[in-house]
Design a protein around this motif. Structure first.
Motif, short mmCIF file in Angstrom:
data_model
loop_
_atom_site.label_atom_id
_atom_site.label_comp_id
_atom_site.label_asym_id
_atom_site.label_seq_id
_atom_site.Cartn_x
_atom_site.Cartn_y
_atom_site.Cartn_z
N ILE A 1 62.61 21.86 30.99
CA ILE A 1 62.93 22.50 29.72
C ILE A 1 62.63 21.51 28.58
CG2 ILE A 1 64.77 23.48 28.28
CD1 ILE A 1 64.14 25.21 30.65
N ILE A 2 61.97 22.00 27.55
CA ILE A 2 61.71 21.18 26.37
C ILE A 2 62.66 21.61 25.26
CG2 ILE A 2 59.96 20.32 24.76
CD1 ILE A 2 59.30 19.92 27.78
N ILE A 3 63.43 20.66 24.76
CA ILE A 3 64.30 20.89 23.61
C ILE A 3 63.85 19.95 22.50
CG2 ILE A 3 66.66 20.70 22.72
CD1 ILE A 3 66.26 23.01 24.65
N GLY A 4 63.77 20.45 21.29
CA GLY A 4 63.36 19.59 20.19
C GLY A 4 64.14 19.89 18.93
N VAL A 5 64.38 18.84 18.15
CA VAL A 5 65.10 19.03 16.90
C VAL A 5 64.64 17.98 15.89
CG1 VAL A 5 67.02 17.62 17.72
CG2 VAL A 5 67.39 19.22 15.84
N GLY A 6 64.45 18.41 14.64
CA GLY A 6 64.05 17.49 13.59
C GLY A 6 62.76 17.91 12.90
N LYS A 7 62.38 17.16 11.90
CA LYS A 7 61.18 17.49 11.13
C LYS A 7 59.90 17.32 11.93
CE LYS A 7 63.60 16.17 6.93
NZ LYS A 7 63.76 15.16 5.87
N ALA A 8 59.96 16.50 12.98
CA ALA A 8 58.78 16.30 13.84
C ALA A 8 58.85 17.13 15.12
CB ALA A 8 58.63 14.82 14.19
N ALA A 9 59.86 17.98 15.25
CA ALA A 9 60.10 18.67 16.53
C ALA A 9 58.90 19.51 16.96
CB ALA A 9 61.35 19.53 16.43
N ALA A 10 58.34 20.29 16.04
CA ALA A 10 57.23 21.17 16.43
C ALA A 10 55.97 20.38 16.75
CB ALA A 10 56.95 22.18 15.31
N SER A 11 55.69 19.35 15.98
CA SER A 11 54.49 18.55 16.25
C SER A 11 54.65 17.76 17.56
CB SER A 11 54.18 17.60 15.10
OG SER A 11 55.27 16.75 14.80
N MET A 12 55.86 17.32 17.87
CA MET A 12 56.11 16.66 19.15
C MET A 12 55.94 17.66 20.30
SD MET A 12 59.42 14.29 18.14
CE MET A 12 59.44 13.20 19.59
N LYS B 1 51.28 24.52 29.13
CA LYS B 1 52.32 25.44 28.66
C LYS B 1 53.68 25.06 29.25
CE LYS B 1 53.35 30.40 28.42
NZ LYS B 1 52.87 31.76 28.78
N CYS B 2 54.71 25.05 28.39
CA CYS B 2 56.06 24.64 28.80
C CYS B 2 57.09 25.68 28.35
CB CYS B 2 56.42 23.29 28.21
SG CYS B 2 55.41 21.90 28.77
N GLU B 3 58.26 25.59 28.97
CA GLU B 3 59.40 26.41 28.59
C GLU B 3 60.32 25.59 27.68
OE1 GLU B 3 63.28 28.62 30.70
OE2 GLU B 3 61.91 27.39 31.89
N GLY B 4 60.83 26.21 26.62
CA GLY B 4 61.76 25.47 25.79
C GLY B 4 61.94 26.05 24.40
N VAL B 5 62.80 25.39 23.61
CA VAL B 5 63.10 25.80 22.24
C VAL B 5 63.18 24.55 21.38
CG1 VAL B 5 64.78 26.87 20.69
CG2 VAL B 5 64.41 27.83 22.97
N VAL B 6 62.52 24.58 20.24
CA VAL B 6 62.68 23.50 19.26
C VAL B 6 63.00 24.11 17.91
CG1 VAL B 6 61.05 22.01 20.52
CG2 VAL B 6 60.23 23.36 18.57
N VAL B 7 63.75 23.36 17.10
CA VAL B 7 64.09 23.82 15.76
C VAL B 7 63.69 22.74 14.76
CG1 VAL B 7 66.48 23.01 16.02
CG2 VAL B 7 65.93 24.66 14.23
N HIS C 1 57.72 23.38 8.57
CA HIS C 1 57.30 22.32 9.49
C HIS C 1 56.93 22.85 10.87
CE1 HIS C 1 59.12 19.97 6.33
NE2 HIS C 1 58.84 18.84 6.93
N GLY C 2 56.91 24.16 11.03
CA GLY C 2 56.62 24.74 12.33
C GLY C 2 55.15 24.74 12.68
N LEU C 3 54.87 24.71 13.96
CA LEU C 3 53.52 24.84 14.50
C LEU C 3 53.58 25.79 15.70
CD1 LEU C 3 52.39 21.08 14.60
CD2 LEU C 3 51.58 22.81 12.99
N GLU C 4 52.51 26.50 15.93
CA GLU C 4 52.49 27.42 17.07
C GLU C 4 52.27 26.65 18.37
OE1 GLU C 4 50.16 31.45 18.62
OE2 GLU C 4 49.83 30.67 16.58
N LEU D 1 63.16 16.16 22.44
CA LEU D 1 62.31 15.58 21.41
C LEU D 1 63.12 15.50 20.12
CD1 LEU D 1 59.19 17.78 22.24
CD2 LEU D 1 59.69 15.48 23.10
N ILE D 2 63.43 14.28 19.71
CA ILE D 2 64.40 14.08 18.63
C ILE D 2 63.74 13.36 17.46
CG2 ILE D 2 66.60 13.00 18.03
CD1 ILE D 2 67.29 13.10 21.05
N SER D 3 63.99 13.85 16.27
CA SER D 3 63.47 13.18 15.06
C SER D 3 64.43 13.42 13.91
CB SER D 3 62.07 13.70 14.72
OG SER D 3 62.07 15.10 14.53
N GLY D 4 64.21 12.70 12.82
CA GLY D 4 65.08 12.81 11.66
C GLY D 4 65.13 14.22 11.11
N GLY D 5 66.29 14.60 10.64
CA GLY D 5 66.52 15.96 10.16
C GLY D 5 67.30 16.79 11.14
#
Length: 425
Positions: free
Chosen positions: A41-52, A62-68, A73-76, A117-121
């Protein structure tokens, strides 16, 4: 003969170098293990979450997960769900995203693997309050803290103890799955417990520490919230068993980014005086301090000395005294400009590496020997803008904002002064 325009170009180039050195496609692959064969599972949070997340899928598929991440700042991604929410003031989309992440993690088993995947914000984006605290009250508390001169460390201490997911609680929710946190740091010291309020890291502060901060800034907090803070804390201590299957690795830092800019500056023939990545003060005060330092350095230069760059990072606070649109970097730059008074041979750039300084849409601002002259031509009083916390409007009106758009990374603030012997102008 060198001109201010050339120094503007150099400063922007150094700023871009710092940003580029911290982008996920530049750094993440060096720390990413082989994709596990078990459920991942990929979890991401922060301003760099989508790019990470996008870079993880570039490597793993392709992976399973949710980032915010923050709005804009989103990317597909191919499989990972990308959500956007408000920052720095939280909203219901952030609350809903936090609930979705908690739900995804709650059913994991021992053989499962979580890549976080953790970043500032992330502190603002993961915003579910602990049971007994209303979302509206939590919003009011942090709005008040942000509008005061509270440090980000103080703000995050309160956040952790009023949260359902911060202070290591994400790891507890995912337990007994294995958790790997890959972290891009936006805080001085690069301690994982301070980045995005340490969602996968133990915490040594207590609810009593949060109450002290609440009292210090005279926050209007309900009796129920104070009772919860006095009674117990949900955060995990560093030795908690729920963290025994968690590993955190800091992969990007302000120091690394500033050092990349230092190498670039030295290749251009500058002598670099590096002040470190942890300068912290009220923005107005630090602007004066750095400007005076630059003037002192210039005063002691000889005609044949190499030009000097005064390089630093760190995070400033702003004590809002007006209704203007001013972030800490623009405020520092304006304070420095007023102190320099158009001093020949000194220019500077102050900017946030995430591309957004405070509540505005600019990364920061440039100051040159012409800054005060431009303001006078437009009948603008820099001191009035500074008093009104309206530094971004000032630099917008004279055309000296630094606009990058979302950089999709975040390693704190960047400041560089170019100092030349004045007789070359």
């Amino acid at each position: 003969m060198l001109s201010g325009n050339i120094d503007e170009k150099i400063l922007k180039d150094l700023f871009r170098t710092a940003i580029h050195s911290a982008t996920p496609n530049k750094i993440l692959g060096r720390f990413l293990p082989e994709k596990p064969t078990s459920r991942t599972i990929i979890i991401g949070v922060g301003k760099a979450a989508a790019s990470m997340a996008k870079e993880v899928e570039n490597i793993w598929g392709k992976c399973e997960g949710v980032v915010v991440t923050r709005y804009g700042h989103g990317l597909e991604c191919r499989g990972i769900k990308v959500l956007e929410a408000a920052h720095p003031f939280t909203d219901k989309n952030g609350l809903n995203a936090t609930d979705e992440i908690i739900t995804l993690l709650s059913s994991l088993k021992e053989n499962d693997f979580v890549l976080c995947l953790i970043s500032g914000g992330g502190s603002a984006l993961l915003c579910k309050p602990r049971k007994g605290v209303s979302f509206i009250e939590k919003q009011k508390i942090f709005s008040h803290l942000f509008m005061s001169s509270a440090s980000i460390k103080e703000i995050n201490i309160v956040r952790k103890h009023l949260s359902e997911i911060k202070g290591g609680q994400l790891s507890k929710i995912a337990f007994p799955a294995t958790v790997l946190g890959l972290i891009i740091s936006d805080v001085s010291g690069d301690n994982p417990s301070d980045i995005a309020s340490g969602i996968t890291s133990g915490e040594i502060t207590t609810g009593s520490d949060a109450i002290k901060i609440i009292n210090k800034y005279r926050l209007d907090v309900s009796k129920e919230t104070l009772r919860l803070l006095e009674k117990n804390s949900q955060v995990l201590t560093p030795n908690d068993r729920y963290l025994s299957r968690t590993q955190n690795i800091v992969i990007g830092t302000a120091n690394k980014s500033l050092k990349a800019s230092q190498v670039k500056a030295e290749s251009l023939g500058f002598t670099v005086k590096y002040l470190g990545d942890s300068l912290q003060d009220e923005a107005k005060s630090l602007g004066v301090t750095l400007a005076e330092m630059a003037k002192d350095i210039q005063y002691n230069m000889r005609p044949d000395d190499k030009p000097i760059i005064l390089l630093s990072g760190g995070e400033c606070t702003v004590n809002v005294s007006g209704l203007g649109e001013g972030g800490p970097n623009a405020e520092l730059a304006l304070s420095a400009a007023i102190t320099l008074k158009g001093q020949s041979g000194i220019s500077l750039l102050a900017g946030d590496t995430d591309g957004i300084d405070g509540l505005g849409n600019a990364a920061g601002a440039i100051v040159t020997p012409n800054t005060i002259k431009k303001a006078k031509r437009k009948n603008l009083n820099p001191k009035t803008f500074l008093r009104n916390s309206d530094s971004h409007s000032f630099f917008k009106l004279i055309g000296d904002q630094v606009i990058t758009g979302p950089t999709l990374t975040n390693v704190n603030d960047f400041r560089a002064f170019i100092i030349r012997y004045p007789k070359v102008f």
